[in-house]
Motif scaffolding. Structure first.
Motif, short mmCIF file in Angstrom:
data_model
loop_
_atom_site.label_atom_id
_atom_site.label_comp_id
_atom_site.label_asym_id
_atom_site.label_seq_id
_atom_site.Cartn_x
_atom_site.Cartn_y
_atom_site.Cartn_z
N GLU A 107 -82.89 7.25 -29.06
CA GLU A 107 -82.08 7.11 -27.86
C GLU A 107 -80.90 6.16 -28.06
O GLU A 107 -79.94 6.21 -27.30
CB GLU A 107 -82.95 6.67 -26.68
N ASP A 108 -80.98 5.31 -29.08
CA ASP A 108 -79.84 4.42 -29.37
C ASP A 108 -78.66 5.20 -29.92
O ASP A 108 -77.50 4.93 -29.59
CB ASP A 108 -80.26 3.34 -30.38
N LYS A 186 -76.98 10.62 -39.31
CA LYS A 186 -76.78 10.23 -37.91
C LYS A 186 -75.36 9.76 -37.62
O LYS A 186 -75.04 9.48 -36.47
CB LYS A 186 -77.77 9.13 -37.52
N VAL A 187 -74.53 9.67 -38.64
CA VAL A 187 -73.17 9.18 -38.42
C VAL A 187 -72.37 10.17 -37.59
O VAL A 187 -72.58 11.39 -37.67
CB VAL A 187 -72.45 8.91 -39.77
N LYS A 212 -85.53 20.30 -41.92
CA LYS A 212 -85.45 19.24 -40.93
C LYS A 212 -84.02 19.21 -40.40
O LYS A 212 -83.08 19.45 -41.16
CB LYS A 212 -85.79 17.89 -41.57
N ALA A 213 -83.86 18.93 -39.10
CA ALA A 213 -82.52 18.87 -38.52
C ALA A 213 -82.41 17.68 -37.58
O ALA A 213 -83.30 17.45 -36.75
CB ALA A 213 -82.21 20.16 -37.76
N THR A 214 -81.33 16.93 -37.71
CA THR A 214 -81.01 15.86 -36.78
C THR A 214 -79.89 16.34 -35.88
O THR A 214 -78.81 16.72 -36.36
CB THR A 214 -80.58 14.58 -37.52
N LEU A 215 -80.17 16.38 -34.57
CA LEU A 215 -79.27 17.00 -33.61
C LEU A 215 -78.71 15.98 -32.64
O LEU A 215 -79.40 15.05 -32.22
CB LEU A 215 -80.02 18.08 -32.82
N LYS A 216 -77.46 16.18 -32.27
CA LYS A 216 -76.79 15.33 -31.29
C LYS A 216 -77.25 15.69 -29.88
O LYS A 216 -77.38 16.87 -29.53
CB LYS A 216 -75.27 15.52 -31.43
N LEU A 217 -77.46 14.68 -29.06
CA LEU A 217 -77.78 14.86 -27.65
C LEU A 217 -76.71 14.20 -26.80
O LEU A 217 -75.94 13.37 -27.29
CB LEU A 217 -79.14 14.24 -27.31
#
Length: 467
Positions: A107-108, A186-187, A212-217
């Motif tokens: 959440e940060d 995460k950048v 694996k996927a890191t997604l923007k919220l």
């Protein structure tokens, strides 16, 4: 390319990697659904299906397949429409639906990291519980996130928020040789060399295996209101879309629909649509953090529509009405599918200013090609879906009329500055149309990229631009 045919030694090695026997399907134990996807007529069985549970399992299988030149097909929920997840060379199919865990909610940094088998509807529900929002919204909510990334899925909210590519921050990928790597992170900004992450998005599992996927919220909008706007004719409705797009207000979604498709949805759902006064509608959605903010946004658009001949502006300000409208819209694909014996789809995208011309052209083709064609789509971003219906035509006559209509649709899209696919990908079924639509140098570059990532051509062969 000549591939190794799986034998008992290959199967024994795969079993040594996968400890649970029930996660391996062979021969007659392979469900018929694994031979095709949701719509395309492309059909081919894999020799073995492996239900993977980890990146490491996929890595070990890919290493072995690479060394022995065995084809591998990635598979999610199988909701595709163009044969992207069909094992054209048989071999090994890796099913990722058991890799369905949320790994981290940050959440940060407003990101969420998930495995590829997480369903879109599960992801959306999870983040909304934390008052967050994942905007990509393709119609098939039971699709996996891995599949959405592989086809760069768009959906109804693309007109305001963009498509899947705009929300992918980082990917963990198993390369065809089995090596595990990461692209992005995460950048928010990144100018560190070639954008390898973006190459993966939309590559339909041909360059690497997403694990694996890191997604923007983003923060969740507090309120949503829809406008259902009936017009006297389809021309009136569609000709209003470019004017809405040019206005200073950007709706979350701009959809067009016709009575004939609405009737299909009513029959499919067993529920009446909340309005019956017209044959053509625009469906607009607005979101924001207060009623006043949303009313200010939609007021000018409502006036514009009335000036263009709209019969009414119906405000969907109750949960019941909102639910009935959007459930009908969400059921269009299955409803049309249920109204005929077989169908094929054209997923073309044109500049937003040309939507009206393209829709008018689609309707004119019905008479010229002697074929029922039903269409709807994301009018706000130019991504239109046309469905060609077989009905009682013989196989020979169907193929003849359908092929003629498809050629004409894609040719018209090219003349309008459009492309073959807006969000469903190319897969196997649409390869001939992609080749006609792109300069030869582009196809050569695509095949060159494929060769760099996958010199043995084992990962999802015969898809997209592969010669």
């Amino acid at each position: 390319m000549e591939y190794k045919k799986l034998d008992k030694d290959d199967i024994a090695y795969i079993k040594s990697i996968i400890p649970d026997e029930e996660r391996i399907l062979i021969g007659d134990f392979i469900n018929e659904e694994y031979s095709h996807d949701e719509l395309s007529g492309t059909s081919s069985y894999p020799d073995i299906v492996v239900k993977a549970k980890s990146t490491e399992e996929i890595s070990e299988i890919m290493k072995y397949a690479y060394e022995h030149v065995i084809p591998v097909t990635p598979r999610g929920a199988g909701t595709g429409l163009v044969g992207s997840s069909v094992a054209m060379e048989h071999g090994i199919m890796i099913d990722t639906t058991l890799m369905n865990h949320v790994l981290e909610l940050d959440e940060d940094n407003l990101t969420i990291t998930v495995e590829p088998g997480v369903l879109l509807m599960e992801l959306s529900a999870f983040v909304e519980e934390h008052d967050l929002f994942y905007p990509p919204d393709p119609g098939e909510k039971s699709a996996t996130i891995g599949g959405n990334i592989s086809t760069n899925a768009g959906g109804m909210r693309a007109v305001k928020y963009g498509v899947t590519r705009d929300y992918v921050r980082g990917l963990e990928v198993v390369l065809p040789n089995g090596e595990i790597t990461e692209f992005g992170g995460k950048v928010v900004k990144n100018s560190s060399g070639y954008a390898l992450k973006d190459l993966m998005i939309g590559s339909e599992g041909t360059l690497g295996f997403i694990t694996k996927a890191t997604l923007k919220l983003i923060p969740r909008p507090k309120m949503v209101i829809s406008l259902l706007i009936p017009f006297p004719t389809l021309d009136h409705a569609i000709n209003t879309v470019p004017l809405i797009v040019k206005s200073k207000t950007i709706p979350t979604a701009i959809e067009f629909m016709q009575r004939e498709v609405i009737i299909d949805a009513e029959q499919y759902l067993g529920k009446a649509f909340p309005d019956k006064q017209s044959d053509a509608y625009l469906l607009l959605k607005f979101d924001g953090n207060s009623v006043e903010e949303i009313e200010k946004a939609y007021d000018s658009v409502a006036k514009l529509c009335l000036e263009q001949g709209a019969l009414d502006v119906l405000i969907s300000d109750t949960e019941e009405r909102e639910d009935s409208i959007w459930k009908a819209r969400g059921a269009f694909l299955e409803a049309i599918k249920g109204s005929t014996t077989y169908m094929d789809e054209v997923d073309m995208v044109v500049p937003r200013s040309s939507v009206n011309e393209m829709v008018t052209y689609l309707h004119s083709l019905q008479k010229e090609c002697e074929l029922r064609i039903k269409s709807f789509g994301h009018a706000g971003d130019g991504n239109l879906h046309a469905y060609m219906l077989k009905d009682d035509l013989s196989d020979e006559e169907w193929e003849k009329r359908m092929s003629k209509a498809m050629e004409m649709v894609y040719e018209k899209a090219r003349k309008l500055g459009g492309q073959v696919s807006g969000e469903h990908g190319i897969g196997y079924a649409k390869k001939p149309y992609l080749r006609e639509s792109l300069p030869e140098v582009n196809l050569i570059l695509m095949n060159g990229i494929k060769k760099v990532f996958d010199p043995n051509n084992i990962l999802n062969p015969h898809k997209i631009a592969q010669m």
